[in-house]
Design a protein around this motif. Structure first.
Motif, PDB file in Angstrom:
ATOM      1  N   ALA A 141      10.110   8.787  -7.648  1.00 33.67           N
ATOM      2  CA  ALA A 141      11.377   8.612  -6.940  1.00 33.67           C
ATOM      3  C   ALA A 141      12.287   7.662  -7.698  1.00 33.67           C
ATOM      4  O   ALA A 141      13.488   7.916  -7.876  1.00 33.67           O
ATOM      5  CB  ALA A 141      11.114   8.087  -5.519  1.00 33.67           C
ATOM      6  N   LEU A 142      11.712   6.541  -8.188  1.00 33.49           N
ATOM      7  CA  LEU A 142      12.545   5.556  -8.881  1.00 33.49           C
ATOM      8  C   LEU A 142      13.031   6.092 -10.217  1.00 33.49           C
ATOM      9  O   LEU A 142      14.176   5.825 -10.635  1.00 33.49           O
ATOM     10  CB  LEU A 142      11.731   4.266  -9.072  1.00 33.49           C
ATOM     11  CG  LEU A 142      12.527   3.007  -9.407  1.00 33.49           C
ATOM     12  CD1 LEU A 142      13.573   2.749  -8.349  1.00 33.49           C
ATOM     13  CD2 LEU A 142      11.600   1.808  -9.522  1.00 33.49           C
ATOM     14  N   ILE A 143      12.170   6.854 -10.922  1.00 34.07           N
ATOM     15  CA  ILE A 143      12.592   7.450 -12.203  1.00 34.07           C
ATOM     16  C   ILE A 143      13.802   8.358 -11.985  1.00 34.07           C
ATOM     17  O   ILE A 143      14.769   8.338 -12.760  1.00 34.07           O
ATOM     18  CB  ILE A 143      11.420   8.224 -12.850  1.00 34.07           C
ATOM     19  CG1 ILE A 143      10.441   7.237 -13.493  1.00 34.07           C
ATOM     20  CG2 ILE A 143      11.925   9.214 -13.895  1.00 34.07           C
ATOM     21  CD1 ILE A 143       9.212   7.900 -14.067  1.00 34.07           C
ATOM     22  N   LYS A 144      13.768   9.176 -10.919  1.00 32.81           N
ATOM     23  CA  LYS A 144      14.870  10.117 -10.678  1.00 32.81           C
ATOM     24  C   LYS A 144      16.164   9.366 -10.409  1.00 32.81           C
ATOM     25  O   LYS A 144      17.236   9.752 -10.889  1.00 32.81           O
ATOM     26  CB  LYS A 144      14.521  11.046  -9.526  1.00 32.81           C
ATOM     27  CG  LYS A 144      13.347  11.964  -9.830  1.00 32.81           C
ATOM     28  CD  LYS A 144      13.095  12.923  -8.699  1.00 32.81           C
ATOM     29  CE  LYS A 144      11.837  13.736  -8.941  1.00 32.81           C
ATOM     30  NZ  LYS A 144      11.855  14.449 -10.236  1.00 32.81           N
ATOM     31  N   ILE A 145      16.097   8.292  -9.635  1.00 35.96           N
ATOM     32  CA  ILE A 145      17.314   7.562  -9.312  1.00 35.96           C
ATOM     33  C   ILE A 145      17.850   6.822 -10.531  1.00 35.96           C
ATOM     34  O   ILE A 145      19.047   6.869 -10.840  1.00 35.96           O
ATOM     35  CB  ILE A 145      17.040   6.571  -8.160  1.00 35.96           C
ATOM     36  CG1 ILE A 145      16.600   7.330  -6.905  1.00 35.96           C
ATOM     37  CG2 ILE A 145      18.290   5.762  -7.854  1.00 35.96           C
ATOM     38  CD1 ILE A 145      17.592   8.345  -6.401  1.00 35.96           C
ATOM     39  N   VAL A 146      16.947   6.133 -11.273  1.00 32.88           N
ATOM     40  CA  VAL A 146      17.403   5.394 -12.449  1.00 32.88           C
ATOM     41  C   VAL A 146      17.880   6.362 -13.536  1.00 32.88           C
ATOM     42  O   VAL A 146      18.875   6.110 -14.224  1.00 32.88           O
ATOM     43  CB  VAL A 146      16.276   4.480 -12.974  1.00 32.88           C
ATOM     44  CG1 VAL A 146      16.708   3.766 -14.247  1.00 32.88           C
ATOM     45  CG2 VAL A 146      15.888   3.455 -11.913  1.00 32.88           C
ATOM     46  N   SER A 147      17.169   7.489 -13.715  1.00 27.94           N
ATOM     47  CA  SER A 147      17.598   8.485 -14.706  1.00 27.94           C
ATOM     48  C   SER A 147      18.976   9.018 -14.367  1.00 27.94           C
ATOM     49  O   SER A 147      19.826   9.200 -15.257  1.00 27.94           O
ATOM     50  CB  SER A 147      16.580   9.631 -14.778  1.00 27.94           C
ATOM     51  OG  SER A 147      15.323   9.179 -15.206  1.00 27.94           O
ATOM     52  N   THR A 200       0.850  -1.191   0.000  1.00 28.57           N
ATOM     53  CA  THR A 200       0.000   0.000   0.000  1.00 28.57           C
ATOM     54  C   THR A 200       0.884   1.238   0.000  1.00 28.57           C
ATOM     55  O   THR A 200       1.572   1.511   0.986  1.00 28.57           O
ATOM     56  CB  THR A 200      -0.926   0.002   1.224  1.00 28.57           C
ATOM     57  OG1 THR A 200      -1.698  -1.193   1.218  1.00 28.57           O
ATOM     58  CG2 THR A 200      -1.852   1.204   1.191  1.00 28.57           C
ATOM     59  N   ILE A 201       0.891   1.975  -1.121  1.00 26.00           N
ATOM     60  CA  ILE A 201       1.768   3.142  -1.240  1.00 26.00           C
ATOM     61  C   ILE A 201       1.235   4.011  -2.372  1.00 26.00           C
ATOM     62  O   ILE A 201       0.404   3.570  -3.184  1.00 26.00           O
ATOM     63  CB  ILE A 201       3.225   2.704  -1.515  1.00 26.00           C
ATOM     64  CG1 ILE A 201       4.203   3.846  -1.194  1.00 26.00           C
ATOM     65  CG2 ILE A 201       3.391   2.209  -2.935  1.00 26.00           C
ATOM     66  CD1 ILE A 201       5.641   3.395  -1.152  1.00 26.00           C
ATOM     67  N   ASP A 202       1.687   5.246  -2.428  1.00 23.58           N
ATOM     68  CA  ASP A 202       1.338   6.142  -3.526  1.00 23.58           C
ATOM     69  C   ASP A 202       2.186   5.743  -4.733  1.00 23.58           C
ATOM     70  O   ASP A 202       3.397   5.991  -4.767  1.00 23.58           O
ATOM     71  CB  ASP A 202       1.628   7.590  -3.126  1.00 23.58           C
ATOM     72  CG  ASP A 202       1.111   8.593  -4.151  1.00 23.58           C
ATOM     73  OD1 ASP A 202       0.971   8.209  -5.329  1.00 23.58           O
ATOM     74  OD2 ASP A 202       0.846   9.749  -3.775  1.00 23.58           O
ATOM     75  N   PRO A 203       1.603   5.082  -5.758  1.00 22.91           N
ATOM     76  CA  PRO A 203       2.415   4.614  -6.893  1.00 22.91           C
ATOM     77  C   PRO A 203       3.058   5.765  -7.657  1.00 22.91           C
ATOM     78  O   PRO A 203       4.152   5.620  -8.212  1.00 22.91           O
ATOM     79  CB  PRO A 203       1.410   3.840  -7.752  1.00 22.91           C
ATOM     80  CG  PRO A 203       0.061   4.395  -7.379  1.00 22.91           C
ATOM     81  CD  PRO A 203       0.160   4.787  -5.929  1.00 22.91           C
ATOM     82  N   ARG A 204       2.371   6.930  -7.690  1.00 27.49           N
ATOM     83  CA  ARG A 204       2.942   8.092  -8.371  1.00 27.49           C
ATOM     84  C   ARG A 204       4.254   8.508  -7.724  1.00 27.49           C
ATOM     85  O   ARG A 204       5.240   8.769  -8.417  1.00 27.49           O
ATOM     86  CB  ARG A 204       1.929   9.240  -8.323  1.00 27.49           C
ATOM     87  CG  ARG A 204       2.435  10.577  -8.873  1.00 27.49           C
ATOM     88  CD  ARG A 204       1.325  11.608  -8.812  1.00 27.49           C
ATOM     89  NE  ARG A 204       0.879  11.811  -7.448  1.00 27.49           N
ATOM     90  CZ  ARG A 204       1.394  12.737  -6.630  1.00 27.49           C
ATOM     91  NH1 ARG A 204       2.338  13.534  -7.068  1.00 27.49           N
ATOM     92  NH2 ARG A 204       0.933  12.864  -5.395  1.00 27.49           N
ATOM     93  N   LEU A 205       4.274   8.540  -6.377  1.00 29.60           N
ATOM     94  CA  LEU A 205       5.481   8.958  -5.680  1.00 29.60           C
ATOM     95  C   LEU A 205       6.588   7.927  -5.869  1.00 29.60           C
ATOM     96  O   LEU A 205       7.746   8.266  -6.111  1.00 29.60           O
ATOM     97  CB  LEU A 205       5.168   9.161  -4.191  1.00 29.60           C
ATOM     98  CG  LEU A 205       6.291   9.728  -3.331  1.00 29.60           C
ATOM     99  CD1 LEU A 205       5.718  10.620  -2.235  1.00 29.60           C
ATOM    100  CD2 LEU A 205       7.092   8.620  -2.686  1.00 29.60           C
ATOM    101  N   MET A 206       6.220   6.617  -5.774  1.00 29.43           N
ATOM    102  CA  MET A 206       7.236   5.572  -5.964  1.00 29.43           C
ATOM    103  C   MET A 206       7.827   5.654  -7.366  1.00 29.43           C
ATOM    104  O   MET A 206       9.056   5.559  -7.547  1.00 29.43           O
ATOM    105  CB  MET A 206       6.633   4.193  -5.706  1.00 29.43           C
ATOM    106  CG  MET A 206       7.580   3.043  -6.006  1.00 29.43           C
ATOM    107  SD  MET A 206       6.823   1.430  -5.785  1.00 29.43           S
ATOM    108  CE  MET A 206       7.007   1.232  -4.027  1.00 29.43           C
ATOM    109  N   ARG A 207       6.959   5.844  -8.351  1.00 28.50           N
ATOM    110  CA  ARG A 207       7.437   5.933  -9.734  1.00 28.50           C
ATOM    111  C   ARG A 207       8.346   7.136  -9.911  1.00 28.50           C
ATOM    112  O   ARG A 207       9.416   7.044 -10.526  1.00 28.50           O
ATOM    113  CB  ARG A 207       6.228   6.036 -10.668  1.00 28.50           C
ATOM    114  CG  ARG A 207       6.582   6.213 -12.142  1.00 28.50           C
ATOM    115  CD  ARG A 207       5.307   6.292 -12.975  1.00 28.50           C
ATOM    116  NE  ARG A 207       5.614   6.554 -14.368  1.00 28.50           N
ATOM    117  CZ  ARG A 207       5.798   7.759 -14.892  1.00 28.50           C
ATOM    118  NH1 ARG A 207       5.697   8.837 -14.094  1.00 28.50           N
ATOM    119  NH2 ARG A 207       6.081   7.912 -16.174  1.00 28.50           N
TER     120      ARG A 207
END
Length: 678
Positions: free
Chosen positions: A568-574, A559-566
């Motif tokens: 955050a992960l986009i910034k790190i992978v980018s 249970t989490i905000d998928p927008r925030l997870m996406r």
């Protein structure tokens, strides 16, 4: 001379520690046959299971035969008034027996002997096997129980080894008493691993000598400093009392025999009583010096005369007579304490300096006497004695109050000078704080200007590209641009538009976070779907640089905000793709770890120095400080996102090798929260 006085006191304080450390060495020597491996054994109090044979000292090998019919007693055990035939019914002999069964051979154990207010001897009796004879091991003691045993008795036995391999045996303690009132077994013995007990004994003795060294050091420093003090007599009294209490502490705890193994038990008792009998008149003497108008010198002289007679009796009279003085002395001490309380009460009524604190100090002393009475009458409940420590506190209170009163006039004379100095210090401190605030404001302004300048550059670069390629496409009919070139222009327009959109999204996120408008919307989410979506987003940029993205992620439901997870992960992978070299590798792993789901992103980029990581995490201008190009909002935003969901972020980087970023998302975070609103 002041320096040498302080140095001497410090030397006395430090000088007591080697004696305690020597005892630690002796404890280690006694346990040198101990097993090398720890046994997992524990230290056990030998309290229950004892049997008592009254009035007899049978041969140790026969004592075990009395075990079944002997009287069961718990420890501590104080002899009753009708136990013997001497004064107070406390004279006689006895044998304590206890059957012990160990899990390991006895030579792997040690025995902490406890404390007996008697002359005693300890034996271990191993029962005979079939037709054999019982084996008796003399474990030592402070003398040989029997008639007139006290004449040759020494001090307390602290610890012994068990020099045999049997597991079942009888512990026999034979005692006799012809001097002590209220004789008996005061502190229960303990049995346990040699290393543990010998080390425990050494630590206890070292601690006792450290406390004693503190008493001696403060006492001698006090007396030496009083040599140039105009009212030095008061400090001579207090310093002498501290030294007396130091000696009494060693005597009461029986540690005097560590320093002086040959000291006769009788003289140790006489010295202890002399110290005890001198405390009450010395305390009243301090009170007379502190508040002479409220107290009485006549009472002080009478008290010294009475206690001086008792001290002389303690030095020459038979020990039973000396012991009979204890109860009358305690009554006198109680009356003296009541008189001291009255003096302090009167002084408080007259608003004498420090009278309130003096009154509280006497209450502490009274509490110590009451606590000691409770702990030791009718039987000892603990090995802790409260009187020495409360007496020490009371002494320091009285000496401190006298010092306060003596210094009061000097403080008044220096008041104006101190006020001026304080004002100068405060003015200087305020000036320094003002300079610091101005420097911080200037740094913040520079940081803001730098951020705006970077933001302007970051926006202008993709905008110029968009305008340029848009113009080329608009004029395509005139210039004859081919289909492949048109496709490349459109790709560049789309890429720069995405970069510009991402930049503005970061800026808006910063604004929302700072103003508290960023709202979480948790919902059931599969992190594998989020990771696949992120891969789709960055694979075009990775393809251009020929970078391999190795993604492996577990499926789960959280249970989490998928927008925030996406995001955050986009910034790190980018970031990982951006800073990895051509033909590099970016590794992304996602897995469940307890109550968290953890993403680990590793790149093969240039990495960062340890000092650059905090700068890269700065919300404004961090990119420039860390040496990386760009505005540098990604890492700070991710850190703030992780705070919102109750997760964590960790950065590990090695220069020239790469950077690893770990994001920990709670699987079941708390409900939706508003950023900045708690």
């Amino acid at each position: 001379m002041r320096f040498w006085a302080i140095l001497l006191g410090i030397c006395l304080l430090v000088g007591m520690a080697p004696v305690g450390l020597l005892s630690v060495g002796q404890g280690c020597a006694w346990g040198e046959d101990a097993a090398d491996e720890p046994l997992g054994m524990t230290v056990t109090d030998l309290v229950d299971g004892w049997r008592l044979v009254r009035g007899q000292l049978p041969p140790p090998e026969e004592a075990a035969s009395f075990y079944g019919d002997a009287e069961p007693v718990p420890l501590p055990h104080i002899w009753e008034r009708d136990y013997g035939s001497g004064p107070d019914g406390s004279f006689g002999a006895a044998t304590y027996v206890r059957h012990i069964s160990l899990a390991e051979p006895a030579n792997r154990y040690g025995l902490k002997t406890g404390k007996q207010r008697t002359v005693y001897r300890l034996y271990a009796v191993v029962p005979a096997e079939e037709a054999g004879e019982a084996q008796v091991y003399d474990l030592g003691g402070n003398g040989q129980p029997g008639e007139h045993a006290e004449e040759n008795a020494l001090g307390r036995l602290f610890y012994v080894d068990l020099p045999f391999g049997a597991r079942d045996f009888y512990l026999v303690v034979q005692v006799s008493n012809h001097i002590f009132p209220n004789a008996g077994f005061l502190w229960e013995p303990k049995i346990g691993p040699k290393e543990v007990l010998s080390d425990l004994r050494g630590v206890q003795i070292a601690a006792s000598f450290s406390v004693t060294g503190f008493f001696f050091a403060v006492g001698f420093i006090t007396m030496l400093l009083s040599a140039w003090h105009t009212t030095g007599r008061y400090y001579y009294i207090g310093g002498g009392m501290l030294i007396v209490m130091a000696i009494r502490t060693l005597l009461v705890d029986n540690y005097i025999w560590v320093m002086w193994p040959g000291l006769d038990l009788e003289w140790a008792l006489r010295i202890e009583y002399v110290g005890l009998l001198s405390l009450a008149p010395a305390y009243y003497w301090l009170v007379v010096e502190l508040y002479p108008k409220e107290s009485s010198r006549t009472v002080m002289m009478a008290l010294w005369a009475l206690c001086g007679l008792a001290i002389a009796t303690a030095l020459v009279a038979p020990l039973p007579v000396m012991f009979r003085m204890r109860d009358p002395y305690l009554l006198i001490a109680f009356l003296v304490l009541a008189k001291i309380l009255y003096v302090f009460w009167v002084a408080k009524g007259k608003a004498r300096p420090g009278a309130r604190w003096a009154l509280w100090g006497s209450v502490v002393a009274a509490f110590g006497v009451a606590l000691d009475t409770y702990l030791y009458i009718p039987v000892p409940r603990t090995s802790f004695e409260a009187v020495p420590f409360t007496a020490l506190i009371f002494t320091f209170v009285l000496m401190g109050l006298f010092t306060v009163r003596y210094r009061q006039e000097q403080e008044e004379r220096a008041f104006l000078s101190a006020c001026l100095e304080k004002a100068n210090i405060e003015l200087k401190d305020r000036a320094e704080k003002l300079d610091q605030a101005q420097a911080e404001a200037a740094a913040a302004l520079d940081l803001k200007n730098s951020f705006l300048s970077n933001l302007s550059n970051e926006i202008q670069t993709p905008l110029r590209t968009l305008v340029s390629f848009a113009n080329r496409l608009t004029d395509a009919g005139k210039s004859g641009i081919g289909a492949d070139e048109r496709t490349e222009y459109l790709r560049l327009i789309r890429s720069n538009s995405a970069n510009l959109s991402k930049l503005m999204e970061d800026v808006l996120s910063v604004s929302d976070l700072e103003t508290g408008r960023f709202v979480l919307s948790p919902e059931p989410t599969d992190p594998k779907d989020v990771a696949d979506d992120v891969l789709t987003f960055v694979e075009s940029v990775a393809h251009e640089k020929h970078i391999l993205i190795d993604l492996k992620c577990e499926n789960t439901v959280m249970t989490i905000d998928p927008r925030l997870m996406r995001q955050a992960l986009i910034k790190i992978v980018s970031n990982a793709v951006k800073f990895s070299p051509v033909n590099g590798v970016v590794t992304v792993r996602g897995s469940r770890a307890g109550s968290d789901f953890v993403f680990t992103v590793m790149d093969t980029g240039p990495g960062m120095e340890p000092g650059q990581i905090p700068a890269a995490m700065s919300l404004l201008g961090g990119a420039d400080k860390s040496g990386r190009a760009g505005l540098g909002l990604g890492l700070p935003l991710v850190a703030r996102f992780m705070e919102l969901v109750g997760g964590g972020m960790q950065i590990d980087s090695i220069p020239d090798l790469g950077t690893t970023v770990t994001l920990s998302f709670p699987v079941a975070p708390p409900g939706s929260r508003r950023a900045g609103g708690g």
